[in-house]
Design a protein around this motif. Sequence first.
Motif, PDB file in Angstrom:
ATOM      1  N   GLY A  76     -35.947   2.348  -2.811  1.00 26.78           N
ATOM      2  CA  GLY A  76     -35.235   2.378  -4.077  1.00 26.78           C
ATOM      3  C   GLY A  76     -35.201   1.009  -4.713  1.00 26.78           C
ATOM      4  N   ASP A  79     -30.242  -2.016  -8.256  1.00 24.41           N
ATOM      5  CA  ASP A  79     -29.463  -1.655  -9.437  1.00 24.41           C
ATOM      6  C   ASP A  79     -28.001  -2.083  -9.299  1.00 24.41           C
ATOM      7  OD1 ASP A  79     -28.586   0.255  -7.629  1.00 24.41           O
ATOM      8  OD2 ASP A  79     -29.411   1.949  -8.729  1.00 24.41           O
ATOM      9  N   ARG A  80     -27.731  -2.918  -8.292  1.00 25.05           N
ATOM     10  CA  ARG A  80     -26.390  -3.474  -8.108  1.00 25.05           C
ATOM     11  C   ARG A  80     -26.513  -4.996  -8.096  1.00 25.05           C
ATOM     12  NH1 ARG A  80     -24.233   0.575  -3.297  1.00 25.05           N
ATOM     13  NH2 ARG A  80     -24.369   2.457  -4.577  1.00 25.05           N
ATOM     14  N   ARG A  91     -28.855   1.374   2.105  1.00 25.93           N
ATOM     15  CA  ARG A  91     -28.304   2.346   1.154  1.00 25.93           C
ATOM     16  C   ARG A  91     -29.305   3.458   0.867  1.00 25.93           C
ATOM     17  NH1 ARG A  91     -28.588   2.307  -4.513  1.00 25.93           N
ATOM     18  NH2 ARG A  91     -29.105   0.092  -4.601  1.00 25.93           N
ATOM     19  N   GLU A  92     -30.549   3.086   0.592  1.00 20.98           N
ATOM     20  CA  GLU A  92     -31.557   4.090   0.258  1.00 20.98           C
ATOM     21  C   GLU A  92     -31.907   4.972   1.460  1.00 20.98           C
ATOM     22  OE1 GLU A  92     -32.757   4.993  -2.656  1.00 20.98           O
ATOM     23  OE2 GLU A  92     -31.587   3.472  -3.699  1.00 20.98           O
ATOM     24  N   GLU A  95     -28.966   7.408   1.576  1.00 22.26           N
ATOM     25  CA  GLU A  95     -28.925   8.308   0.415  1.00 22.26           C
ATOM     26  C   GLU A  95     -30.078   9.302   0.431  1.00 22.26           C
ATOM     27  OE1 GLU A  95     -28.849   6.057  -3.210  1.00 22.26           O
ATOM     28  OE2 GLU A  95     -26.804   5.330  -2.868  1.00 22.26           O
ATOM     29  N   GLU A  96     -31.289   8.816   0.700  1.00 22.87           N
ATOM     30  CA  GLU A  96     -32.465   9.681   0.574  1.00 22.87           C
ATOM     31  C   GLU A  96     -32.777  10.479   1.828  1.00 22.87           C
ATOM     32  OE1 GLU A  96     -35.077   7.463  -2.848  1.00 22.87           O
ATOM     33  OE2 GLU A  96     -35.692   7.154  -0.775  1.00 22.87           O
ATOM     34  N   ALA A 136     -28.901  11.912  -2.535  1.00 27.46           N
ATOM     35  CA  ALA A 136     -29.870  11.430  -3.528  1.00 27.46           C
ATOM     36  C   ALA A 136     -29.285  11.524  -4.927  1.00 27.46           C
ATOM     37  CB  ALA A 136     -31.164  12.233  -3.428  1.00 27.46           C
ATOM     38  N   ASP A 137     -29.848  10.738  -5.838  1.00 28.98           N
ATOM     39  CA  ASP A 137     -29.424  10.779  -7.241  1.00 28.98           C
ATOM     40  C   ASP A 137     -29.574  12.188  -7.798  1.00 28.98           C
ATOM     41  OD1 ASP A 137     -28.949   8.055  -7.110  1.00 28.98           O
ATOM     42  OD2 ASP A 137     -30.915   7.528  -7.922  1.00 28.98           O
ATOM     43  N   ASP A 138     -28.810  12.494  -8.845  1.00 24.94           N
ATOM     44  CA  ASP A 138     -28.822  13.840  -9.435  1.00 24.94           C
ATOM     45  C   ASP A 138     -30.200  14.280  -9.902  1.00 24.94           C
ATOM     46  OD1 ASP A 138     -26.122  14.077  -8.955  1.00 24.94           O
ATOM     47  OD2 ASP A 138     -25.531  13.516 -11.001  1.00 24.94           O
ATOM     48  N   ASP A 139     -31.020  13.337 -10.339  1.00 24.18           N
ATOM     49  CA  ASP A 139     -32.353  13.699 -10.850  1.00 24.18           C
ATOM     50  C   ASP A 139     -33.450  13.428  -9.833  1.00 24.18           C
ATOM     51  OD1 ASP A 139     -32.312  10.945 -10.920  1.00 24.18           O
ATOM     52  OD2 ASP A 139     -33.165  10.786 -12.925  1.00 24.18           O
ATOM     53  N   GLU A 140     -33.076  13.269  -8.565  1.00 15.65           N
ATOM     54  CA  GLU A 140     -34.028  12.936  -7.506  1.00 15.65           C
ATOM     55  C   GLU A 140     -34.036  14.052  -6.466  1.00 15.65           C
ATOM     56  OE1 GLU A 140     -34.954   8.822  -5.301  1.00 15.65           O
ATOM     57  OE2 GLU A 140     -32.886   9.503  -5.054  1.00 15.65           O
TER      58      GLU A 140
END
Length: 183
Positions: A76, A79-80, A91-92, A95-96, A136-140
């Motif tokens: 990823g 973005d922070r 984090r990635e 999350e993923e 994961a992100d909403d669009d991922e």
Amino acid sequence: MNLTETTISSEPVYDGVLLHVRRDEVRLPDGETSGREWIEHPGASAVIPLYANGDTVLLRQFRYPPRREFLEAPAGKFDRPGEAPEALAARELEEEAGIRAETFTPLGVTYPCIGYSNEVIHLFLAEGLSDGVAGADDDEFVAPVRMPLAEAVEMARAGNILDSKTCVALLLAQAHLDARGEE
């Protein structure tokens, strides 16, 4: 011979959410000038998780620009503000792939698009794995694929994994393990 190009001027062409396109005028090593169009990228981290039994997890994901699915290392973008590459990798990974790791070993960096982008990807090997919470992100949309690391490395060598960051990370992870006497 000095091959450095020096920026004379720089102007934004497009500012998107992720990418920023720039047009620069540069002074060439011979004193002449030329134009350079390039994409400014925030950078990223990618991680090869390694279970104690030698398995890894890659992600099957559809990528819109080439309009196809790829097998990829969890990864990823930054973005922070101030986030460290290892923290981003952790984090990635969670999350993923829904995986936490005790240790992250830096494997190096790669610049995947040197002709038109400043993107740099920090590569890590993650060990001491346990279950985390995927989110994961909403669009991922990703599908984790667990397989032996040796199989993933062979897929990269055979040209069956086409994502460059993943190929580099897999080969560097294997080289790291070989150097410490593991397969």
